[in-house]
Design an enzyme around this catalytic site. Structure first.
Site, PDB file in Angstrom:
ATOM      1  N   GLU A 167      40.453  29.044  44.388  1.00  0.00           N
ATOM      2  CA  GLU A 167      39.415  28.334  45.144  1.00  0.00           C
ATOM      3  C   GLU A 167      39.743  26.846  45.283  1.00  0.00           C
ATOM      4  O   GLU A 167      39.209  26.170  46.156  1.00  0.00           O
ATOM      5  CB  GLU A 167      38.056  28.482  44.447  1.00  0.00           C
ATOM      6  CG  GLU A 167      37.361  29.790  44.710  1.00  0.00           C
ATOM      7  CD  GLU A 167      36.835  29.916  46.137  1.00  0.00           C
ATOM      8  OE1 GLU A 167      36.043  29.070  46.559  1.00  0.00           O
ATOM      9  OE2 GLU A 167      37.235  30.858  46.833  1.00  0.00           O
ATOM     10  N   LYS A 206      35.941  22.974  39.146  1.00  0.00           N
ATOM     11  CA  LYS A 206      37.215  23.502  38.651  1.00  0.00           C
ATOM     12  C   LYS A 206      38.371  22.542  38.942  1.00  0.00           C
ATOM     13  O   LYS A 206      39.399  22.569  38.250  1.00  0.00           O
ATOM     14  CB  LYS A 206      37.489  24.874  39.274  1.00  0.00           C
ATOM     15  CG  LYS A 206      36.622  25.993  38.698  1.00  0.00           C
ATOM     16  CD  LYS A 206      37.142  26.468  37.331  1.00  0.00           C
ATOM     17  CE  LYS A 206      36.435  27.710  36.850  1.00  0.00           C
ATOM     18  NZ  LYS A 206      37.007  28.228  35.599  1.00  0.00           N
TER      19      LYS A 206
HETATM   20  P1  NAP Z   1      32.865  36.310  34.674  1.00  0.00           P
HETATM   21  O1  NAP Z   1      32.973  37.792  34.596  1.00  0.00           O
HETATM   22  O2  NAP Z   1      31.796  35.678  35.502  1.00  0.00           O
HETATM   23  O3  NAP Z   1      32.726  35.774  33.168  1.00  0.00           O
HETATM   24  C1  NAP Z   1      32.363  34.457  32.894  1.00  0.00           C
HETATM   25  C2  NAP Z   1      32.116  34.315  31.408  1.00  0.00           C
HETATM   26  O4  NAP Z   1      31.713  32.968  31.130  1.00  0.00           O
HETATM   27  C3  NAP Z   1      31.005  35.218  30.866  1.00  0.00           C
HETATM   28  O5  NAP Z   1      31.355  35.621  29.565  1.00  0.00           O
HETATM   29  C4  NAP Z   1      29.814  34.277  30.815  1.00  0.00           C
HETATM   30  O6  NAP Z   1      28.833  34.649  29.899  1.00  0.00           O
HETATM   31  C5  NAP Z   1      30.509  33.011  30.362  1.00  0.00           C
HETATM   32  N1  NAP Z   1      29.732  31.789  30.591  1.00  0.00           N
HETATM   33  C6  NAP Z   1      29.177  31.366  31.751  1.00  0.00           C
HETATM   34  N2  NAP Z   1      28.577  30.176  31.566  1.00  0.00           N
HETATM   35  C7  NAP Z   1      28.755  29.851  30.263  1.00  0.00           C
HETATM   36  C8  NAP Z   1      28.350  28.760  29.439  1.00  0.00           C
HETATM   37  N3  NAP Z   1      27.642  27.745  29.939  1.00  0.00           N
HETATM   38  N4  NAP Z   1      28.716  28.758  28.148  1.00  0.00           N
HETATM   39  C9  NAP Z   1      29.431  29.800  27.622  1.00  0.00           C
HETATM   40  N5  NAP Z   1      29.823  30.863  28.329  1.00  0.00           N
HETATM   41  C10 NAP Z   1      29.491  30.879  29.629  1.00  0.00           C
HETATM   42  O7  NAP Z   1      34.235  35.663  35.158  1.00  0.00           O
HETATM   43  P2  NAP Z   1      35.715  36.302  35.158  1.00  0.00           P
HETATM   44  O8  NAP Z   1      35.935  36.981  36.458  1.00  0.00           O
HETATM   45  O9  NAP Z   1      35.955  37.012  33.887  1.00  0.00           O
HETATM   46  O10 NAP Z   1      36.594  34.966  35.214  1.00  0.00           O
HETATM   47  C11 NAP Z   1      36.992  34.294  34.019  1.00  0.00           C
HETATM   48  C12 NAP Z   1      37.328  32.844  34.334  1.00  0.00           C
HETATM   49  O11 NAP Z   1      38.362  32.801  35.312  1.00  0.00           O
HETATM   50  C13 NAP Z   1      36.189  32.032  34.924  1.00  0.00           C
HETATM   51  O12 NAP Z   1      36.336  30.715  34.470  1.00  0.00           O
HETATM   52  C14 NAP Z   1      36.423  32.073  36.425  1.00  0.00           C
HETATM   53  O13 NAP Z   1      35.858  30.942  37.047  1.00  0.00           O
HETATM   54  C15 NAP Z   1      37.934  32.060  36.455  1.00  0.00           C
HETATM   55  N6  NAP Z   1      38.584  32.725  37.589  1.00  0.00           N
HETATM   56  C16 NAP Z   1      38.232  33.998  37.922  1.00  0.00           C
HETATM   57  C17 NAP Z   1      38.893  34.621  38.959  1.00  0.00           C
HETATM   58  C18 NAP Z   1      38.557  36.040  39.369  1.00  0.00           C
HETATM   59  O14 NAP Z   1      38.939  36.431  40.478  1.00  0.00           O
HETATM   60  N7  NAP Z   1      37.926  36.818  38.511  1.00  0.00           N
HETATM   61  C19 NAP Z   1      39.918  33.947  39.648  1.00  0.00           C
HETATM   62  C20 NAP Z   1      40.252  32.650  39.262  1.00  0.00           C
HETATM   63  C21 NAP Z   1      39.591  32.056  38.210  1.00  0.00           C
HETATM   64  P3  NAP Z   1      27.669  35.708  30.269  1.00  0.00           P
HETATM   65  O15 NAP Z   1      28.308  37.073  30.129  1.00  0.00           O
HETATM   66  O16 NAP Z   1      26.637  35.404  29.260  1.00  0.00           O
HETATM   67  O17 NAP Z   1      27.261  35.416  31.681  1.00  0.00           O
HETATM   68  N1  GDD Z   2      29.952  37.867  46.905  1.00  0.00           N
HETATM   69  C1  GDD Z   2      29.940  38.252  48.192  1.00  0.00           C
HETATM   70  N2  GDD Z   2      28.915  39.050  48.643  1.00  0.00           N
HETATM   71  N3  GDD Z   2      30.947  37.841  48.996  1.00  0.00           N
HETATM   72  C2  GDD Z   2      30.941  38.267  50.274  1.00  0.00           C
HETATM   73  C3  GDD Z   2      29.943  39.098  50.789  1.00  0.00           C
HETATM   74  C4  GDD Z   2      28.869  39.499  49.938  1.00  0.00           C
HETATM   75  O1  GDD Z   2      27.950  40.210  50.327  1.00  0.00           O
HETATM   76  N4  GDD Z   2      30.228  39.352  52.093  1.00  0.00           N
HETATM   77  C5  GDD Z   2      31.353  38.715  52.368  1.00  0.00           C
HETATM   78  N5  GDD Z   2      31.797  38.034  51.278  1.00  0.00           N
HETATM   79  C6  GDD Z   2      32.987  37.171  51.228  1.00  0.00           C
HETATM   80  C7  GDD Z   2      32.725  35.768  50.678  1.00  0.00           C
HETATM   81  O2  GDD Z   2      32.115  34.946  51.682  1.00  0.00           O
HETATM   82  C8  GDD Z   2      34.144  35.347  50.325  1.00  0.00           C
HETATM   83  O3  GDD Z   2      34.810  34.878  51.456  1.00  0.00           O
HETATM   84  C9  GDD Z   2      34.798  36.666  49.868  1.00  0.00           C
HETATM   85  O4  GDD Z   2      33.913  37.727  50.321  1.00  0.00           O
HETATM   86  C10 GDD Z   2      35.011  36.814  48.369  1.00  0.00           C
HETATM   87  O5  GDD Z   2      33.794  36.545  47.712  1.00  0.00           O
HETATM   88  P1  GDD Z   2      33.613  36.825  46.141  1.00  0.00           P
HETATM   89  O6  GDD Z   2      34.015  38.193  45.812  1.00  0.00           O
HETATM   90  O7  GDD Z   2      32.224  36.388  45.788  1.00  0.00           O
HETATM   91  O8  GDD Z   2      34.709  35.898  45.472  1.00  0.00           O
HETATM   92  P2  GDD Z   2      35.191  34.393  45.756  1.00  0.00           P
HETATM   93  O9  GDD Z   2      36.524  34.488  46.429  1.00  0.00           O
HETATM   94  O10 GDD Z   2      34.150  33.581  46.389  1.00  0.00           O
HETATM   95  O11 GDD Z   2      35.362  33.851  44.263  1.00  0.00           O
HETATM   96  C11 GDD Z   2      36.001  34.655  43.248  1.00  0.00           C
HETATM   97  O12 GDD Z   2      37.385  34.408  43.246  1.00  0.00           O
HETATM   98  C12 GDD Z   2      37.754  33.066  42.886  1.00  0.00           C
HETATM   99  C13 GDD Z   2      39.292  32.996  42.957  1.00  0.00           C
HETATM  100  O13 GDD Z   2      39.687  32.771  44.265  1.00  0.00           O
HETATM  101  C14 GDD Z   2      35.342  34.305  41.907  1.00  0.00           C
HETATM  102  O14 GDD Z   2      35.810  35.210  40.943  1.00  0.00           O
HETATM  103  C15 GDD Z   2      35.693  32.900  41.472  1.00  0.00           C
HETATM  104  O15 GDD Z   2      35.224  32.680  40.139  1.00  0.00           O
HETATM  105  C16 GDD Z   2      37.225  32.762  41.494  1.00  0.00           C
HETATM  106  O16 GDD Z   2      37.581  31.448  41.124  1.00  0.00           O
END
Ligand code: NAP
Ligand code: GDD
Length: 384
Positions: A136, A162
């Protein structure tokens, strides 16, 4: 040799759960920080939990919060970790427009709190830090594909928070010689993905639609493109980043990008349903045009086939602009050359395998929830 100790913030999240399991298998003692909640919030890690009365526990949970520096400092001081994986964040991009100040505090300053705790506790030489950075950061992309040297252009309060976290990690590395690294991870998904991220919203809804539990699903921007990988692959990259002799920043991605529309079509195809999109913008709809009896019967169940075939010609996907974001990230596609060459990392799941994993999981889950009817299913009422 004594066991390595890891601390995972965000242990209850998607990545925290897979990473805990992975590190425990490697022989680590894993400490995790979880938030206090009025309901249980440890579903994803319950299978790893051990009774506190057991000797030799390898999974230990602590209450904490990224907004509480004294708490973070105390936990880090008590457990003296070899590795910290800072995964905790308010991670939903759309929600960050609603709670921007909290997001800045938890996701931005939260990272500073962890780095500063390590410095103040004189753990700089001992503790390695992984920061969960994100694709992002590239936002309004300045280069295609995006790599480590591509300039950032964040497009949401989440991404701006971030951005601070990314640079403060680089700064502590350069200022204090800390082993602190950023993994710039592109979107990664799994059956453990939160229900309001797009892939999981789709695989849950498609499963419910074919089982006759839900009529249709409303989505936001169908044309944005994401580079999706499997979370199981991506947590291995986090581990590899911390095993390097010197700290560095890495893009972790698959190098393939796909529209939301195509992911929806792919999810329906997993259950033998052909969906065609017609119309533009808010008027765009996805219609059922064909059903493959054999695949449907095998994956969903023969008993659901006749009822679903009555829906041929009907729309099962609509667009609701309430899901649009004030500023959108239209395209993400990562160049993972550095991770491949320096870490020896590569993804093992392509998008089809990922979609298959999520769909087979969600069809089975919804079949179970069918017996509970709506009591067991939380309808997604919020425009996330
Ligand atoms: P997630 O499923 O939303 O998990 C986030 C975790 O952070 C949960 O355990 C949540 O706790 C905890 N949390 C949120 N706010 C907090 C706070 N104030 N203090 C302590 N814990 C807190 O996210 P994820 O997909 O596993 O992603 C892990 C990390 O990678 C995040 O930092 C995300 O931004 C980053 N990231 C994710 C992606 C992706 O595509 N998944 C890509 C790039 C970066 P609760 O369970 O209590 O809500
Ligand atoms: N959530 C959501 N819900 N997204 C939608 C929808 C809907 O109904 N319809 C379309 N989208 C589009 C969003 O506008 C975005 O362009 C794309 O789907 C992906 O949305 P998300 O799955 O919510 O993920 P994200 O790309 O915004 O963010 C996730 O990936 C990031 C890494 O690139 C999160 O996991 C972030 O924490 C992470 O950093």
């Amino acid at each position: 040799m004594s066991k390595k100790v890891a601390l995972i913030t965000g242990v209850t999240g998607q990545d925290g759960a897979y990473l805990s399991e992975f590190l425990i298998k490697k022989g680590y003692t894993v400490h995790g920080i979880k938030r206090r909640s009025s309901l249980f919030n440890t579903d994803r890690i319950d299978h790893l939990y051990q009774d506190p009365h057991d000797d030799n526990r390898n999974m230990i949970l602590h209450y904490g919060d990224m907004t509480d520096s004294m708490n973070l400092t105390r936990i880090i001081g008590d457990i003296q970790p070899d590795e910290i994986y800072n995964l905790a964040a308010m991670s939903h991009v759309k929600v960050s427009f609603d709670i921007p100040e909290y997001t800045a505090n938890a996701d931005g300053i939260g990272t500073l709190r962890v780095l500063e705790a390590v410095r103040l506790l004189n753990l700089t030489d001992k503790t390695r830090i992984y920061q969960a950075s994100t694709s992002e950061l590239y936002g309004l992309v300045q280069e295609i594909p995006q790599k480590e040297t591509t300039p950032f252009y964040p497009r949401s309060p989440y991404a701006v928070a971030k951005l601070y976290a990314y640079w403060i990690t680089v700064n502590y590395r350069e200022a204090y010689g800390m082993h602190a690294s950023n993994g710039i991870l592109f979107n990664h998904e799994s059956p453990l993905r939160g229900e309001t991220f797009v892939t999981r919203k789709v695989t849950r809804a498609v499963s419910r639609i074919v089982l006759g539990l839900q009529n249709k699903v409303f989505m936001g921007n169908l044309s944005s493109k994401r580079d999706w990988g499997h979370a199981k692959d991506y947590i291995k990259a986090m581990y590899l980043i911390l095993q390097q002799e010197t700290a560095n920043d890495y893009v972790i991605s698959t190098g393939v990008t796909t529209t939301i529309r195509d992911f929806i079509k792919m999810s329906f195809l997993e259950v033998g349903v052909d969906v065609e999109f017609r119309g533009v913008d808010e008027e765009e709809k996805g219609f059922v045009v064909n059903v493959n009896d054999e695949i449907f019967s095998k994956v969903v169940g023969e008993e659901y086939l006749a009822a679903f075939k009555n829906r041929i010609g009907e729309s099962v996907v609509g667009v609701d602009p309430a899901y649009y974001r004030p500023t959108e990230v239209e395209l993400l596609i990562g160049d993972n050359t550095k991770a491949r060459t320096k870490l020896g990392w590569e993804p093992t799941y392509d998008l089809k395998a990922l979609c298959q994993d999520m769909m087979s999981h969600d069809v089975e889950l919804m079949k179970k929830e069918e017996f509970l009817k709506n009591g067991g299913y939380r309808v997604l009422n919020y425009f996330e």
